[in-house]
Enzyme design. Structure first.
Site, mmCIF file in Angstrom:
data_model
loop_
_atom_site.group_PDB
_atom_site.id
_atom_site.type_symbol
_atom_site.label_atom_id
_atom_site.label_comp_id
_atom_site.label_asym_id
_atom_site.label_seq_id
_atom_site.Cartn_x
_atom_site.Cartn_y
_atom_site.Cartn_z
ATOM 1 C CG HIS A 57 -1.602 -1.098 0.836
ATOM 2 N ND1 HIS A 57 -1.821 -2.479 1.346
ATOM 3 C CD2 HIS A 57 -3.680 -0.992 0.594
ATOM 4 C CE1 HIS A 57 -3.264 -2.711 0.997
ATOM 5 N NE2 HIS A 57 -4.035 -2.007 0.860
ATOM 6 C CE LYS A 61 -3.380 -0.298 4.787
ATOM 7 N NZ LYS A 61 -5.159 -0.312 5.466
#
Lengths: 249, 249, 249, 249
Positions: free
Chosen positions: A133, A137
């Site tokens: 990701h 995040k």
């Protein structure tokens, strides 16, 4: 042709869904409601199904309002845990024939990845998950990776699989990630990724991999459309897209 | 045509090398010596270069024996650390014109991966390493992954790169691997892999990856042959295949 | 601090570049000119370097205008072929000290991929290219893939590499792609890809891969910034980012 | 504990299978027969199931011999086409309760890849297949890739999927591979690969991939063992491992 209303129509998922519904041949957008609009627009417009993307504090009341008026509901709001789902089941019991579909993940690709991973799990000696990701995040590992690991872990337990082989004796530091239900999950955070995940299965002489790369909100739209198509024919409470997609009974 | 001798010729790397040397047009295998054989076979056969794959306890003495007799040496035995390399440099100073090539990794693919990773390092905001090995490996992360991370770390320091972006605040458990020189290294252990590594670089809107999968000892042979071809023309001590392959000066 | 002007500032690459230049600490945007604006804004604002993203019909005249006034030029307009580059060399000869940088590809990732592929090419027995783009692309294979294959082909010719091994006797139909300079290039066209390419090298027991995935125009900005930083110190005509990035002399 | 005999026990698949059967707790190897041995060893040893890896010219007669004596049969010999399968169905009809399992591919990974690809097929706009094999392979595309494409094509037809989007207008040369049932199949032939295949599905903003890498004959053994375990409980003719593995009814 199903008449559809969107609740939370000006949010990010709501507004993208409005476009997707308008583009679908067999769905008719009859109401797009957000927080300053009157929910009565749904009954006035004859909506048959409502897509709920409002915030967790108002979503449950809106779902109840819809179901009491005979409107099927697809719930995209997050936070519908076991307790809330129990309340939905009571609600459904009082309103026979109405479908309530709770969808934690509208990505058909992610749903297929999890389902296939669970089916493949008993056939291989090893399995590990790598999720990738963007670096903004805050949590690791990702919710989808944890859910995938839990499904793999459950499938292996049910099949009586042996624990994963691992001779590691020296691993002093550790990296981002976790072991979830016995399954190692590695979490990569790098600029350029949006949301990607790879599940790697191994046996002597072979590797079997399932990978999903998602980069835009558009990728959730086939799942939104499938949910709205499926909810009217599926009375009671259903969790997840699997049955709507025909992946499980 | 270079006349080559192999020391440790019946071990795993030695015996595979014997075959590779015999298959190479411009190398002539003149002696294949193992622990019960007399090392004098090298001088008797007129060997110009020796490939050393014997155990660490005898390798240094054999290297000295060769260099003193004017035989160039390629060292594949592990454990040639900074101290031993210093001794080799003294040895080389006393025997001008003789090449001593210490090769920690004969895999040209691995050498290219490390070199390219170091070159690419300053150009990207993010970088992480994933290494994948069989589950019988006892240490994590792998030596090649650690070396790759160190090379990337050094290249980024030299270029004045910012630290890797990482907003992670919740990562309670950790997975197999380590952060080496600031670079996250993830270690996968799964049946079916032999030795694989992927270096992933990221910038907004792009991912750049370098990957190497190695499955057999055969994959080291092009490196063995290149080392033997290069050592006779490279007097003094050289560490690593990079210069032999023309990747650095 | 370099004072920079953008020509074609309201086009897609131009407007994204304007933002990137404004975000760069050492670049100062002094003029943003498009087709209805007077080019004299460049001299009036004291621009030291111009970034040209105008259409092919006007770009050459604008480059000449800039160089004659002592402004360094980075050319992003496509279509600067050998003939036009020859004209630029004459122009540069008349204006010593001025840099003209022609950049067919601003993606640093793509430039690294091509450069690394050329370096790796002589070391492996096999090589094939897979490029993956969106299905609205009209040509196959992609220009970057063709250029990569040409660079690999040239590197192998120079190294005296053998032709790629291929025992195929039955391949009646063929798929999208081409053999360029002896290198097979496979062209995938699938929704979800923007611009991706993988170069796969193979030897017995190993695979070495280089992959680049690009998804947004943002990914070209580090290359735009590097070009503007490098052009003022590089008199004469330069083609490609390689030298600016320090990949070649 | 099932008593198992192997026919063709000294061939490559046969001899590897002998080892796998001996390693399996619930299988008992009672006879290992090759071309110079008497087939009567099967009845004499009380074999309950036979694994047939003999050549196509003798396999059918041996299968008939076994079934007539009440021995279940797993057929690994290639070339059991529709006509031969029709004959097997007649044979099974005359010998109720006996299982005949024809297995074109013992790789569980390959079987899962094909099955999952067929399930996923209707959910995505695009799909292409890339298969990668060693360069000594004479045919392209591979049989597994053709079968995968046929299964995807059939699933999309049944679901009423639109043709794959493809705006290509210029693709003058073509590369190794084929379009099978409307699905592009790209065939890579490079040293270092044994047998790999990737199926790539795409939708706006997402890519979903399934990949299988197989490197040794050992990778077929879990499929061989599963077939022998399953055949005794599955009367009549079954084609493929799917039902034995519980992937389809």
């Amino acid at each position: 042709m199903t008449r559809v209303a969107v609740l939370g129509a000006r949010g990010r998922m709501g507004s993208t869904s409005v476009e997707a519904i308008e583009a679908a041949d067999d769905l008719d957008l009859v109401a797009a409601v957000d927080k300053d609009d009157a929910i009565e627009a749904l009954t006035e417009s004859g909506a048959e199904a409502a897509l709920v993307f409002t915030t967790p504090d108002v979503a449950m009341d809106q779902v109840i309002w819809c179901v009491e008026r005979g409107i099927h509901v697809v719930i995209g709001t997050s936070g519908f845990d076991d307790e809330k789902i129990a309340r939905l089941r009571e609600l459904a019991a009082d309103h026979e024939g109405i479908g309530i579909l709770v969808v934690p993940n509208f990505s058909i690709g992610a749903v297929l990845m999890m389902r296939f991973a669970a089916v493949a799990a008993p056939f291989f000696e090893s399995v590990e998950i790598i999720e990738m990701h963007h670096p903004d995040k805050v949590d690791a590992p990702s919710g989808t990776a944890v859910r995938t690991a839990e499904m793999i872990g459950a499938a292996r337990r049910e099949a009586g699989s042996a624990p994963l082989p691992d001779a590691t004796t020296s691993d002093p530091d550790g990296a981002r990630g976790a072991k979830v239900d016995g399954i190692p999950v590695h979490a990569v955070r790098a600029r350029g990724f949006i949301a990607s995940q790879e599940v790697l299965f191994g046996d002597p002489g072979e590797i079997f991999g399932i990978r999903h790369d998602s980069s835009t909100r558009e990728s959730f739209m086939p799942g939104v459309v499938a949910a709205l198509r499926g909810v009217t024919a599926r009375p009671g409470v259903t969790v997840g897209l699997d049955t709507v997609l025909g992946l499980t009974d």
